[in-house]
Design a protein around this motif. Structure first.
Motif, PDB file in Angstrom:
ATOM      1  N   PRO A   1       0.548  -1.123  -0.121  1.00 51.40           N
ATOM      2  CA  PRO A   1      -0.018  -0.069   0.114  1.00 51.40           C
ATOM      3  C   PRO A   1       0.571   1.452  -0.084  1.00 51.40           C
ATOM      4  CG  PRO A   1      -0.120  -0.866   2.341  1.00 51.40           C
ATOM      5  CD  PRO A   1       0.580  -2.017   1.319  1.00 51.40           C
ATOM      6  N   ARG A   2       0.336   2.408  -0.562  1.00 55.77           N
ATOM      7  CA  ARG A   2       0.847   3.392  -0.420  1.00 55.77           C
ATOM      8  C   ARG A   2       1.420   4.099   0.923  1.00 55.77           C
ATOM      9  NH1 ARG A   2      -3.224   6.957  -3.795  1.00 55.77           N
ATOM     10  NH2 ARG A   2      -3.754   4.657  -4.444  1.00 55.77           N
ATOM     11  N   SER A   3       2.247   4.816   0.841  1.00 54.90           N
ATOM     12  CA  SER A   3       2.802   5.393   2.182  1.00 54.90           C
ATOM     13  C   SER A   3       3.377   4.561   3.276  1.00 54.90           C
ATOM     14  CB  SER A   3       1.520   6.290   2.724  1.00 54.90           C
ATOM     15  OG  SER A   3       0.990   7.363   2.002  1.00 54.90           O
ATOM     16  N   VAL A   4       3.567   3.331   2.755  1.00 60.57           N
ATOM     17  CA  VAL A   4       4.218   2.225   3.678  1.00 60.57           C
ATOM     18  C   VAL A   4       5.617   2.009   3.234  1.00 60.57           C
ATOM     19  CG1 VAL A   4       4.103  -0.078   4.562  1.00 60.57           C
ATOM     20  CG2 VAL A   4       2.218   1.240   4.465  1.00 60.57           C
ATOM     21  N   PRO A   5       6.883   2.027   3.835  1.00 57.37           N
ATOM     22  CA  PRO A   5       8.116   1.914   3.330  1.00 57.37           C
ATOM     23  C   PRO A   5       8.211   0.268   2.900  1.00 57.37           C
ATOM     24  CG  PRO A   5       8.402   3.238   5.358  1.00 57.37           C
ATOM     25  CD  PRO A   5       6.795   2.665   5.258  1.00 57.37           C
ATOM     26  N   HIS A   6       8.909   0.032   1.668  1.00 61.86           N
ATOM     27  CA  HIS A   6       9.035  -1.260   1.171  1.00 61.86           C
ATOM     28  C   HIS A   6      10.243  -1.401   0.276  1.00 61.86           C
ATOM     29  CE1 HIS A   6       6.444   0.480  -1.994  1.00 61.86           C
ATOM     30  NE2 HIS A   6       7.209  -0.165  -2.868  1.00 61.86           N
ATOM     31  N   ALA A   7      10.610  -2.665   0.180  1.00 60.03           N
ATOM     32  CA  ALA A   7      11.847  -3.084  -0.667  1.00 60.03           C
ATOM     33  C   ALA A   7      11.641  -4.370  -1.138  1.00 60.03           C
ATOM     34  CB  ALA A   7      12.906  -2.834   0.084  1.00 60.03           C
ATOM     35  N   PHE A   8      12.327  -4.996  -1.941  1.00 59.32           N
ATOM     36  CA  PHE A   8      12.362  -6.475  -2.373  1.00 59.32           C
ATOM     37  C   PHE A   8      13.718  -6.616  -2.768  1.00 59.32           C
ATOM     38  CE2 PHE A   8      11.160  -4.585  -6.553  1.00 59.32           C
ATOM     39  CZ  PHE A   8      11.967  -5.159  -7.192  1.00 59.32           C
ATOM     40  N   LEU A   9      13.941  -8.069  -2.985  1.00 60.92           N
ATOM     41  CA  LEU A   9      15.296  -8.382  -3.163  1.00 60.92           C
ATOM     42  C   LEU A   9      15.020  -9.796  -4.246  1.00 60.92           C
ATOM     43  CD1 LEU A   9      18.503  -8.584  -3.107  1.00 60.92           C
ATOM     44  CD2 LEU A   9      18.223  -9.941  -1.114  1.00 60.92           C
ATOM     45  N   VAL A  10      15.699 -10.051  -5.271  1.00 62.96           N
ATOM     46  CA  VAL A  10      15.756 -11.212  -6.178  1.00 62.96           C
ATOM     47  C   VAL A  10      16.378 -12.447  -5.405  1.00 62.96           C
ATOM     48  CG1 VAL A  10      15.905 -12.342  -8.224  1.00 62.96           C
ATOM     49  CG2 VAL A  10      15.177  -9.986  -8.112  1.00 62.96           C
ATOM     50  N   VAL A  11      15.684 -13.316  -4.850  1.00 67.50           N
ATOM     51  CA  VAL A  11      16.686 -14.397  -4.146  1.00 67.50           C
ATOM     52  C   VAL A  11      16.534 -15.590  -4.978  1.00 67.50           C
ATOM     53  CG1 VAL A  11      15.880 -13.116  -1.791  1.00 67.50           C
ATOM     54  CG2 VAL A  11      14.164 -14.955  -3.034  1.00 67.50           C
ATOM     55  N   SER A  12      16.032 -15.802  -5.925  1.00 68.39           N
ATOM     56  CA  SER A  12      16.116 -17.063  -6.776  1.00 68.39           C
ATOM     57  C   SER A  12      17.411 -16.911  -7.424  1.00 68.39           C
ATOM     58  CB  SER A  12      14.918 -17.171  -7.718  1.00 68.39           C
ATOM     59  OG  SER A  12      15.044 -15.977  -8.304  1.00 68.39           O
ATOM     60  N   GLY A  13      17.969 -18.374  -7.499  1.00 72.20           N
ATOM     61  CA  GLY A  13      19.305 -18.600  -8.385  1.00 72.20           C
ATOM     62  C   GLY A  13      19.243 -18.079  -9.863  1.00 72.20           C
ATOM     63  N   HIS A  14      18.031 -17.621 -10.233  1.00 76.72           N
ATOM     64  CA  HIS A  14      17.980 -16.980 -11.705  1.00 76.72           C
ATOM     65  C   HIS A  14      17.232 -15.838 -11.573  1.00 76.72           C
ATOM     66  CE1 HIS A  14      13.964 -18.883 -11.601  1.00 76.72           C
ATOM     67  NE2 HIS A  14      14.470 -19.811 -11.229  1.00 76.72           N
ATOM     68  N   PRO A  15      17.185 -15.027 -12.588  1.00 81.77           N
ATOM     69  CA  PRO A  15      16.199 -13.975 -12.782  1.00 81.77           C
ATOM     70  C   PRO A  15      14.932 -14.243 -12.518  1.00 81.77           C
ATOM     71  CG  PRO A  15      17.615 -13.800 -14.509  1.00 81.77           C
ATOM     72  CD  PRO A  15      17.619 -15.151 -13.987  1.00 81.77           C
ATOM     73  N   VAL A  16      14.105 -13.146 -11.655  1.00 80.22           N
ATOM     74  CA  VAL A  16      12.828 -13.285 -11.490  1.00 80.22           C
ATOM     75  C   VAL A  16      11.838 -12.439 -12.491  1.00 80.22           C
ATOM     76  CG1 VAL A  16      12.482 -11.019 -10.123  1.00 80.22           C
ATOM     77  CG2 VAL A  16      11.175 -12.655  -9.652  1.00 80.22           C
ATOM     78  N   ARG A  17      10.917 -13.005 -12.852  1.00 82.04           N
ATOM     79  CA  ARG A  17       9.956 -12.398 -13.898  1.00 82.04           C
ATOM     80  C   ARG A  17       8.795 -12.333 -13.112  1.00 82.04           C
ATOM     81  NH1 ARG A  17       6.646 -13.775 -18.410  1.00 82.04           N
ATOM     82  NH2 ARG A  17       6.549 -15.960 -17.692  1.00 82.04           N
ATOM     83  N   ALA A  18       8.101 -11.047 -13.261  1.00 79.91           N
ATOM     84  CA  ALA A  18       7.055 -10.703 -12.475  1.00 79.91           C
ATOM     85  C   ALA A  18       6.206  -9.853 -13.128  1.00 79.91           C
ATOM     86  CB  ALA A  18       7.289 -10.188 -11.110  1.00 79.91           C
TER      87      ALA A  18
END
Length: 161
Positions: A87-104
């Motif tokens: 949701p807007r106004s909430v700090p967030h981040a992500f990290l690709v953790v799979s051994g290969h590229p992520v597709r999303a």
């Protein structure tokens, strides 16, 4: 109001945005400002700085690979078929953790995120991902501010290997 839209697989305007490939599937013009839909590919260990969207909500559906996502005090591992809403106004981040590229798929609402991608990125010069490069954090933060987004911390860390 625009009429229906159809794109084949791999179709759409492609951008190299940070170390990712963002392909615009639907934008402000095609959705009458309702949402932006992007298909993105990001390499292992990629993650944007922790940030806050003040004007839009964001959601991901992972198609291939895996992400570690943090939103506020919550965190999730999201694999193929998984969904996460940020949701807007909430700090967030992500990290690709799979051994290969992520597709999303990335959905932002209301529309407009495609303008941030264009302001920070460059049209994809070929297939695949761009050559990895460290972001110009001050320039990224300045561009983000123009789009009501605030950089509030570093990217998530993959930790010791």
């Amino acid at each position: 109001m625009s009429l229906g839209v159809h794109l084949d697989k791999d179709a759409g305007e492609a951008w190299w945005f940070l170390d990712t490939r963002m392909t615009i599937k639907a934008d402000s013009a095609t959705t009458n400002g309702a949402y932006t839909l992007l298909e993105f590919t990001a390499p292992r260990d990629f993650g944007p700085p922790r940030h806050v969207h003040h004007g839009e909500d964001e959601a991901f559906v992972v198609l291939e690979g895996g992400l570690r996502v943090e939103c506020g005090d919550d965190g999730w591992d999201v694999g193929p078929g998984g969904f996460v809403f940020l949701p807007r106004s909430v700090p967030h981040a992500f990290l690709v953790v799979s051994g290969h590229p992520v597709r999303a798929l990335q959905l932002t609402t209301p529309a407009g995120f495609e303008h941030f991608v264009a302001a920070v990125g460059a049209p994809a010069a070929g297939a695949g991902l761009p050559v990895p490069a460290a972001p110009d954090v001050p320039a990224l933060a300045a561009a983000a501010a123009r789009f009501h987004t605030e950089i509030v911390g570093p990217p998530l860390s993959s930790g010791p290997s």
